[in-house]
Design a protein around this motif. Structure first.
Motif, short mmCIF file in Angstrom:
data_model
loop_
_atom_site.label_atom_id
_atom_site.label_comp_id
_atom_site.label_asym_id
_atom_site.label_seq_id
_atom_site.Cartn_x
_atom_site.Cartn_y
_atom_site.Cartn_z
N GLY A 239 0.80 -1.21 0.00
CA GLY A 239 0.00 0.00 0.00
C GLY A 239 0.84 1.26 0.00
N GLY A 240 2.00 1.21 0.64
CA GLY A 240 2.88 2.36 0.67
C GLY A 240 3.44 2.74 -0.68
N LEU A 241 3.46 1.78 -1.59
CA LEU A 241 3.91 2.07 -2.95
C LEU A 241 2.95 2.99 -3.68
CD1 LEU A 241 5.06 -1.51 -4.03
CD2 LEU A 241 6.56 0.47 -3.67
N LEU A 242 1.72 3.10 -3.17
CA LEU A 242 0.71 3.88 -3.87
C LEU A 242 -0.21 4.60 -2.88
CD1 LEU A 242 0.43 4.12 -6.97
CD2 LEU A 242 -1.64 2.75 -6.78
N VAL A 243 0.39 5.31 -1.91
CA VAL A 243 -0.42 6.15 -1.04
C VAL A 243 -1.10 7.22 -1.88
CG1 VAL A 243 0.98 5.73 1.01
CG2 VAL A 243 1.57 7.62 -0.52
N ASN A 244 -2.14 7.84 -1.35
CA ASN A 244 -2.93 8.77 -2.14
C ASN A 244 -2.10 9.92 -2.72
OD1 ASN A 244 -5.20 7.28 -1.70
ND2 ASN A 244 -6.40 8.93 -0.82
N SER A 245 -1.12 10.38 -1.98
CA SER A 245 -0.28 11.47 -2.49
C SER A 245 0.47 11.04 -3.75
CB SER A 245 0.71 11.92 -1.42
OG SER A 245 0.04 12.51 -0.33
N LEU A 246 0.97 9.79 -3.76
CA LEU A 246 1.70 9.31 -4.91
C LEU A 246 0.76 8.95 -6.06
CD1 LEU A 246 4.37 7.16 -3.08
CD2 LEU A 246 4.78 9.23 -4.40
N LEU A 247 -0.44 8.45 -5.74
CA LEU A 247 -1.41 8.19 -6.79
C LEU A 247 -1.85 9.50 -7.45
CD1 LEU A 247 -3.13 6.21 -8.37
CD2 LEU A 247 -4.84 6.29 -6.54
N THR A 248 -2.00 10.54 -6.63
CA THR A 248 -2.30 11.87 -7.18
C THR A 248 -1.18 12.33 -8.12
OG1 THR A 248 -3.56 12.47 -5.21
CG2 THR A 248 -2.79 14.27 -6.61
N LEU A 249 0.06 12.18 -7.66
CA LEU A 249 1.21 12.55 -8.49
C LEU A 249 1.21 11.76 -9.80
CD1 LEU A 249 3.87 14.16 -8.72
CD2 LEU A 249 5.01 12.28 -7.53
N TRP A 250 0.90 10.47 -9.73
CA TRP A 250 0.86 9.62 -10.93
C TRP A 250 -0.21 10.10 -11.90
CZ3 TRP A 250 -2.83 5.94 -12.73
CH2 TRP A 250 -2.37 5.10 -13.76
N LEU A 251 -1.38 10.44 -11.38
CA LEU A 251 -2.47 10.93 -12.24
C LEU A 251 -2.12 12.29 -12.85
CD1 LEU A 251 -5.54 9.94 -10.04
CD2 LEU A 251 -4.93 8.96 -12.26
N ILE A 252 -1.45 13.14 -12.07
CA ILE A 252 -1.06 14.45 -12.58
C ILE A 252 -0.04 14.30 -13.70
CG2 ILE A 252 0.21 16.56 -11.99
CD1 ILE A 252 -1.12 16.46 -9.24
N ARG A 254 0.79 11.49 -15.55
CA ARG A 254 0.44 10.67 -16.72
C ARG A 254 -0.69 11.27 -17.53
NH1 ARG A 254 -1.19 4.22 -17.06
NH2 ARG A 254 -1.35 4.19 -19.34
N PHE A 255 -1.68 11.87 -16.85
CA PHE A 255 -2.86 12.36 -17.57
C PHE A 255 -3.06 13.86 -17.45
CE2 PHE A 255 -3.90 7.89 -16.51
CZ PHE A 255 -4.07 7.39 -17.80
N GLY A 256 -2.20 14.55 -16.70
CA GLY A 256 -2.31 16.00 -16.58
C GLY A 256 -3.47 16.48 -15.74
N LEU A 257 -3.94 15.67 -14.78
CA LEU A 257 -5.05 16.09 -13.93
C LEU A 257 -4.64 17.24 -13.02
CD1 LEU A 257 -6.41 13.43 -14.89
CD2 LEU A 257 -7.26 13.17 -12.55
N SER A 258 -5.55 18.15 -12.77
CA SER A 258 -5.33 19.21 -11.79
C SER A 258 -5.65 18.67 -10.40
CB SER A 258 -6.22 20.40 -12.10
OG SER A 258 -7.59 20.07 -11.87
N PRO A 259 -5.13 19.31 -9.33
CA PRO A 259 -5.48 18.86 -7.98
C PRO A 259 -6.98 18.84 -7.73
CG PRO A 259 -3.60 20.33 -7.89
CD PRO A 259 -4.10 20.36 -9.31
#
Length: 415
Positions: A239-252, A254-259
């Motif tokens: 789970g630590g490999l993909l905490v919400n902060s890192l999943l947010t970073l991944w989405l930002i 890879r797909f350019g999502l805003s916060p």
């Protein structure tokens, strides 16, 4: 009004004082929800990179692990209310620290000693303290239902907190405040919530009302708790490999999502997770705590692995939402399982002992994910997380299929 609300939230045969813990969990969950989404945006706005996001997350989780160790070693010398008051005061100091600092090393210090939570679950000092208190407030199926409601409140509040991650963007658009300053305001909100939690804990009785059982270190249950802790650490590392902060970073990245858009996604994900946690209590009564933990977790991990290879944003978000609908059903059942297989006096120590390896294992992983994302290996954290979680589930089922929790009939043991 408070009495009616507590009657709706609490199952039968539960000590009324548990309602205060649910309120405190909800307030803290809202803060965790928007902090997990805003943290990477905040660090990027300060001029840091992906590695800094991983370092902050790792340092935070290491600090939480150390605090949890101390609770396990010396927590039985202090009243639980005293320790909860201390944790709430630390939460206030953490919020003000992050709001006022801009350099990496001071932020790392505050992250280590503070209560910041970059993940979707509660991994802070509050967890073992509140779990032990909740376990002493109910028995049998009522305890499972209480943990389910505790997780439900945490999940719902985190979902609405994630939605609030879009507030800094709105504030900066409609005022002269910069985006960075607007995010700092949210850390002040976090600090204020810590003070309100302090006021809530102050109203708790020094000792739980329905128990005269002395709190003792681990003894008769040490073997089973040790095995559980080792397995839980594998799950936590994954789970630590993909905490919400890192999943947010991944989405930002890879797909350019805003916060703000990421916050909307986590809001939907949080609602699904909260609903699934409420269903966990009913499902566990039918198939048992252990089976509920395992057979809902494996499909969620498969969805996560599939999301790593998804070619479009829409499909990726759909897979991640499907994962959210299943991945958290093990949270209340896991807590209830641990509290049900140890003696009553060992519950605070067991809660701490199982939380420590989880925190330590989870702390190592975010920096590794930050490095992988920095190297451009965007799918690696998702695949590793899913594969390790599947291995954990299968190992847990094999190792504990013969262990009967308190109050659970033999046909639900997973035989």
């Amino acid at each position: 009004m408070t009495l009616r609300l507590s009657t709706l939230l609490l199952p039968d045969d539960v000590a009324p004082g548990a309602f205060s813990l649910l309120v405190a969990r909800g307030l803290r969950g809202m803060c965790d929800g928007f902090i997990a989404v805003l943290l990477p945006a905040y660090l990027l706005a300060l001029g840091f990179g992906q590695l800094a996001v991983g370092l902050i997350s790792t340092t935070t989780l290491f600090g939480s692990a150390l605090a949890t160790i101390l609770v396990g070693l010396i927590g039985n010398r202090f009243a639980q209310r005293t320790l909860l008051l201390f944790a709430a005061a630390l939460m206030t100091a953490t919020g003000f620290g992050f709001a006022g600092l801009s350099s990496l090393w001071p932020l790392l210090v505050v992250a280590f000693v503070g209560t910041l939570n970059p993940s979707s679950g509660d991994v802070s000092l509050f967890l073992p303290l509140e779990h032990a208190r909740l376990a002493e407030s109910a028995t049998g199926d009522a305890r499972t239902a209480l943990f389910a409601r505790y997780s439900l409140v945490g999940g719902l509040s985190a979902a609405f907190g994630a939605l609030a991650a879009g507030l800094p963007e709105l504030i900066s658009v409609h005022s002269a405040m910069s985006p960075l300053a607007a995010i700092r305001v949210m850390f002040i909100v976090y600090a204020t919530a810590g003070f309100v939690n302090w006021l809530i804990y102050r109203r708790l009785p020094a000792c739980p009302p329905n128990t005269d059982t002395p709190r003792i270190p681990l003894g008769p249950s040490r073997g089973i708790v040790t095995r559980l802790a080792l397995l839980f650490s594998v799950d936590a590392f994954a789970g630590g490999l993909l905490v919400n902060s890192l999943l947010t970073l991944w989405l930002i990245q890879r797909f350019g999502l805003s916060p703000g858009t990421a916050g909307q996604f986590f809001f939907c994900a949080g609602l699904l997770s909260a609903a699934s946690q409420l269903a966990a209590s009913s499902l566990s009564r039918r198939i048992g705590l252990l089976n509920t933990m395992v057979f809902t977790h494996i499909p969620s991990s498969a969805c996560l692995i599939a999301a790593a290879f998804s070619p479009s944003l829409a499909l990726t978000l759909a897979l991640l939402l499907a994962r959210s609908a299943l991945s958290q059903m093990d949270v209340p059942t896991r807590s209830a399982y641990v509290m049900s297989v140890v003696t009553p006096g060992e519950r605070p120590a067991a809660a701490s002992f199982t939380a420590v390896p989880r925190s330590l294992a989870a702390a190592v992983a975010p920096t590794l994910s930050g490095v992988l994302l920095g190297l451009g290996w965007f799918g690696a954290p998702l695949v590793a997380c899913g594969a390790l979680k599947i291995a954990y589930d299968l190992s847990l089922l094999y190792a504990f299929r013969q262990v009967r929790p308190e109050g659970e009939s033999s046909w639900r043991k997973g035989r």
